[in-house]
Scaffold this motif. Structure first.
Motif, PDB file in Angstrom:
ATOM      1  N   VAL A   1       0.863  -1.189   0.000  1.00 28.73           N
ATOM      2  CA  VAL A   1       0.000   0.000   0.000  1.00 28.73           C
ATOM      3  C   VAL A   1       0.896   1.235   0.000  1.00 28.73           C
ATOM      4  CG1 VAL A   1      -1.734   1.302   1.289  1.00 28.73           C
ATOM      5  CG2 VAL A   1      -1.891  -1.196   1.139  1.00 28.73           C
ATOM      6  N   LYS A   2       0.685   2.104  -0.972  1.00 25.91           N
ATOM      7  CA  LYS A   2       1.563   3.272  -1.160  1.00 25.91           C
ATOM      8  C   LYS A   2       1.207   4.454  -0.267  1.00 25.91           C
ATOM      9  CE  LYS A   2       3.731   1.238  -4.529  1.00 25.91           C
ATOM     10  NZ  LYS A   2       4.140  -0.051  -3.990  1.00 25.91           N
ATOM     11  N   GLU A   3      -0.044   4.549   0.157  1.00 24.44           N
ATOM     12  CA  GLU A   3      -0.485   5.699   0.940  1.00 24.44           C
ATOM     13  C   GLU A   3       0.294   5.789   2.257  1.00 24.44           C
ATOM     14  OE1 GLU A   3      -3.047   5.415  -2.224  1.00 24.44           O
ATOM     15  OE2 GLU A   3      -2.462   3.812  -0.898  1.00 24.44           O
ATOM     16  N   GLN A   4       0.774   6.982   2.557  1.00 26.14           N
ATOM     17  CA  GLN A   4       1.491   7.236   3.810  1.00 26.14           C
ATOM     18  C   GLN A   4       0.553   7.781   4.878  1.00 26.14           C
ATOM     19  OE1 GLN A   4       4.851   6.576   4.216  1.00 26.14           O
ATOM     20  NE2 GLN A   4       4.760   5.699   2.170  1.00 26.14           N
TER      21      GLN A   4
ATOM     22  N   ARG B   1      -9.563  10.948   7.645  1.00 25.44           N
ATOM     23  CA  ARG B   1     -10.597  10.293   8.451  1.00 25.44           C
ATOM     24  C   ARG B   1     -11.787   9.845   7.601  1.00 25.44           C
ATOM     25  NH1 ARG B   1     -11.155  10.278  13.894  1.00 25.44           N
ATOM     26  NH2 ARG B   1      -9.642  11.943  14.050  1.00 25.44           N
ATOM     27  N   ASN B   2     -12.180  10.653   6.619  1.00 23.68           N
ATOM     28  CA  ASN B   2     -13.311  10.290   5.765  1.00 23.68           C
ATOM     29  C   ASN B   2     -13.013   9.040   4.946  1.00 23.68           C
ATOM     30  OD1 ASN B   2     -14.858  12.431   6.677  1.00 23.68           O
ATOM     31  ND2 ASN B   2     -14.167  13.793   5.037  1.00 23.68           N
ATOM     32  N   PHE B   3     -11.797   8.956   4.400  1.00 23.03           N
ATOM     33  CA  PHE B   3     -11.418   7.780   3.628  1.00 23.03           C
ATOM     34  C   PHE B   3     -11.362   6.554   4.531  1.00 23.03           C
ATOM     35  CE2 PHE B   3      -8.340   4.876   1.634  1.00 23.03           C
ATOM     36  CZ  PHE B   3      -8.924   4.728   0.386  1.00 23.03           C
ATOM     37  N   LEU B   4     -10.798   6.714   5.716  1.00 24.00           N
ATOM     38  CA  LEU B   4     -10.717   5.611   6.677  1.00 24.00           C
ATOM     39  C   LEU B   4     -12.117   5.108   7.032  1.00 24.00           C
ATOM     40  CD1 LEU B   4      -8.349   4.216   8.128  1.00 24.00           C
ATOM     41  CD2 LEU B   4      -8.789   5.711  10.063  1.00 24.00           C
ATOM     42  N   PHE B   5     -13.039   6.021   7.282  1.00 25.34           N
ATOM     43  CA  PHE B   5     -14.417   5.642   7.583  1.00 25.34           C
ATOM     44  C   PHE B   5     -15.031   4.889   6.400  1.00 25.34           C
ATOM     45  CE2 PHE B   5     -18.972   6.546   7.321  1.00 25.34           C
ATOM     46  CZ  PHE B   5     -19.395   5.929   8.490  1.00 25.34           C
ATOM     47  N   ALA B   6     -14.834   5.399   5.196  1.00 21.64           N
ATOM     48  CA  ALA B   6     -15.404   4.758   4.007  1.00 21.64           C
ATOM     49  C   ALA B   6     -14.827   3.356   3.803  1.00 21.64           C
ATOM     50  CB  ALA B   6     -15.151   5.623   2.778  1.00 21.64           C
ATOM     51  N   VAL B   7     -13.561   3.179   4.095  1.00 24.40           N
ATOM     52  CA  VAL B   7     -12.926   1.864   3.951  1.00 24.40           C
ATOM     53  C   VAL B   7     -13.487   0.889   4.983  1.00 24.40           C
ATOM     54  CG1 VAL B   7     -10.754   0.609   4.279  1.00 24.40           C
ATOM     55  CG2 VAL B   7     -10.803   2.675   2.862  1.00 24.40           C
ATOM     56  N   PHE B   8     -13.489   1.289   6.263  1.00 21.27           N
ATOM     57  CA  PHE B   8     -13.935   0.365   7.310  1.00 21.27           C
ATOM     58  C   PHE B   8     -15.450   0.156   7.301  1.00 21.27           C
ATOM     59  CE2 PHE B   8      -9.650   0.803   8.845  1.00 21.27           C
ATOM     60  CZ  PHE B   8      -9.388  -0.465   9.324  1.00 21.27           C
ATOM     61  N   SER B   9     -16.197   1.052   6.673  1.00 22.97           N
ATOM     62  CA  SER B   9     -17.637   0.820   6.533  1.00 22.97           C
ATOM     63  C   SER B   9     -17.933   0.061   5.237  1.00 22.97           C
ATOM     64  CB  SER B   9     -18.413   2.131   6.594  1.00 22.97           C
ATOM     65  OG  SER B   9     -18.076   2.957   5.509  1.00 22.97           O
ATOM     66  N   MET B  10     -16.883  -0.285   4.497  1.00 16.12           N
ATOM     67  CA  MET B  10     -16.956  -1.096   3.280  1.00 16.12           C
ATOM     68  C   MET B  10     -17.648  -0.380   2.122  1.00 16.12           C
ATOM     69  SD  MET B  10     -15.230  -3.677   4.376  1.00 16.12           S
ATOM     70  CE  MET B  10     -15.410  -4.936   3.117  1.00 16.12           C
ATOM     71  N   ARG B  11     -17.682   0.943   2.167  1.00 16.99           N
ATOM     72  CA  ARG B  11     -18.233   1.716   1.048  1.00 16.99           C
ATOM     73  C   ARG B  11     -17.178   1.929  -0.031  1.00 16.99           C
ATOM     74  NH1 ARG B  11     -20.052   6.260   4.435  1.00 16.99           N
ATOM     75  NH2 ARG B  11     -18.648   7.298   3.000  1.00 16.99           N
ATOM     76  N   VAL B  12     -15.923   2.052   0.375  1.00 15.38           N
ATOM     77  CA  VAL B  12     -14.810   2.158  -0.571  1.00 15.38           C
ATOM     78  C   VAL B  12     -14.074   0.831  -0.533  1.00 15.38           C
ATOM     79  CG1 VAL B  12     -12.591   3.286  -1.022  1.00 15.38           C
ATOM     80  CG2 VAL B  12     -14.570   4.660  -0.386  1.00 15.38           C
ATOM     81  N   THR B  13     -13.936   0.205  -1.690  1.00 18.41           N
ATOM     82  CA  THR B  13     -13.348  -1.129  -1.741  1.00 18.41           C
ATOM     83  C   THR B  13     -12.051  -1.179  -2.544  1.00 18.41           C
ATOM     84  OG1 THR B  13     -14.701  -1.699  -3.660  1.00 18.41           O
ATOM     85  CG2 THR B  13     -15.593  -2.247  -1.465  1.00 18.41           C
ATOM     86  N   ARG B  14     -11.607  -0.008  -3.016  1.00 17.21           N
ATOM     87  CA  ARG B  14     -10.362   0.049  -3.792  1.00 17.21           C
ATOM     88  C   ARG B  14      -9.495   1.215  -3.322  1.00 17.21           C
ATOM     89  NH1 ARG B  14      -9.867  -3.465  -7.703  1.00 17.21           N
ATOM     90  NH2 ARG B  14     -11.718  -4.576  -8.364  1.00 17.21           N
ATOM     91  N   TRP B  15      -8.190   0.986  -3.361  1.00 15.88           N
ATOM     92  CA  TRP B  15      -7.243   2.054  -3.064  1.00 15.88           C
ATOM     93  C   TRP B  15      -7.288   3.069  -4.204  1.00 15.88           C
ATOM     94  CZ3 TRP B  15      -5.508   2.460   1.644  1.00 15.88           C
ATOM     95  CH2 TRP B  15      -5.414   1.323   2.448  1.00 15.88           C
ATOM     96  N   PRO B  16      -6.778   4.285  -4.005  1.00 11.20           N
ATOM     97  CA  PRO B  16      -6.819   5.292  -5.079  1.00 11.20           C
ATOM     98  C   PRO B  16      -6.191   4.822  -6.398  1.00 11.20           C
ATOM     99  CG  PRO B  16      -6.319   6.367  -3.015  1.00 11.20           C
ATOM    100  CD  PRO B  16      -6.311   4.876  -2.741  1.00 11.20           C
ATOM    101  N   ASP B  17      -5.237   3.883  -6.331  1.00 13.66           N
ATOM    102  CA  ASP B  17      -4.616   3.392  -7.570  1.00 13.66           C
ATOM    103  C   ASP B  17      -5.419   2.253  -8.214  1.00 13.66           C
ATOM    104  OD1 ASP B  17      -4.076   1.180  -5.977  1.00 13.66           O
ATOM    105  OD2 ASP B  17      -1.899   1.393  -6.072  1.00 13.66           O
ATOM    106  N   GLY B  18      -6.587   1.905  -7.635  1.00 17.93           N
ATOM    107  CA  GLY B  18      -7.460   0.907  -8.229  1.00 17.93           C
ATOM    108  C   GLY B  18      -7.335  -0.503  -7.673  1.00 17.93           C
ATOM    109  N   ARG B  19      -6.314  -0.751  -6.870  1.00 19.54           N
ATOM    110  CA  ARG B  19      -6.154  -2.095  -6.293  1.00 19.54           C
ATOM    111  C   ARG B  19      -7.209  -2.348  -5.225  1.00 19.54           C
ATOM    112  NH1 ARG B  19      -1.680  -2.437  -3.402  1.00 19.54           N
ATOM    113  NH2 ARG B  19      -1.614  -0.200  -3.274  1.00 19.54           N
ATOM    114  N   PRO B  20      -7.671  -3.604  -5.085  1.00 17.83           N
ATOM    115  CA  PRO B  20      -8.689  -3.911  -4.076  1.00 17.83           C
ATOM    116  C   PRO B  20      -8.162  -3.742  -2.645  1.00 17.83           C
ATOM    117  CG  PRO B  20      -8.191  -5.852  -5.429  1.00 17.83           C
ATOM    118  CD  PRO B  20      -7.319  -4.745  -5.898  1.00 17.83           C
TER     119      PRO B  20
ATOM    120  N   HIS C   1      -1.535 -10.298   3.045  1.00 13.17           N
ATOM    121  CA  HIS C   1      -2.467 -10.030   1.949  1.00 13.17           C
ATOM    122  C   HIS C   1      -2.217  -8.663   1.326  1.00 13.17           C
ATOM    123  CE1 HIS C   1      -4.572 -13.203   4.198  1.00 13.17           C
ATOM    124  NE2 HIS C   1      -4.944 -13.581   2.989  1.00 13.17           N
ATOM    125  N   LYS C   2      -2.102  -8.628   0.027  1.00 14.64           N
ATOM    126  CA  LYS C   2      -1.907  -7.360  -0.686  1.00 14.64           C
ATOM    127  C   LYS C   2      -3.138  -6.478  -0.509  1.00 14.64           C
ATOM    128  CE  LYS C   2       1.283  -9.017  -4.168  1.00 14.64           C
ATOM    129  NZ  LYS C   2       2.430  -8.254  -3.743  1.00 14.64           N
ATOM    130  N   GLY C   3      -2.901  -5.176  -0.346  1.00 16.35           N
ATOM    131  CA  GLY C   3      -3.989  -4.218  -0.221  1.00 16.35           C
ATOM    132  C   GLY C   3      -4.709  -4.259   1.114  1.00 16.35           C
TER     133      GLY C   3
END
Length: 129
Positions: A19-22, A26-45, A105-107
């Protein structure tokens, strides 16, 4: 046992080494853990790992990092599964298993108590803003 000290978090968000993000906002973290965002900004799952709902570290992480109650997060997952719009994250039973799964696991993304001895060649800690 309290896992927070003042305003500082006593737990860290960890990601797999690929994972490249450093930093994560908070909004992105919330979206990820609430399973609304399922891909990293570069498109990987994204592969999300969480501890059980009743685990004290999970409850504290959800309240402090995501700023909602654990039951609200569970309701979001259940609604997505019920409607077929998404899934829930993968549950692990211990911090050791969390560390192992994120490192293998990748991603992957998860969280861990800061007192846990991390091998930073296998996972990375990301900052949040």
């Amino acid at each position: 046992m309290s896992l927070s000290v003042g305003n500082a978090f006593a737990h860290s968000v960890i990601v797999s080494q690929d994972v490249k993000e450093q930093t994560l906002n908070r909004n992105f973290l919330f979206a990820v853990f609430s399973m609304r965002v399922t891909r990293w900004p570069d498109g990987r799952p994204i592969r999300v790992f969480v501890l059980p709902d009743r685990n004290p570290l999970h409850r504290l992480f959800v309240k402090q990092h995501l700023q909602i109650f654990p039951y609200q997060l569970r309701n979001k997952w259940d609604r997505q599964v019920f409607t077929g719009a998404g899934s829930e994250p993968e549950q692990v039973d211990t911090m050791e298993e969390m560390y192992r799964k994120v490192s293998q696991h990748k991603g992957a993304i998860g969280y861990i108590d800061k007192s846990f001895n991390l091998n930073l060649e296998k996972v990375r800690v990301v900052d949040e803003f």
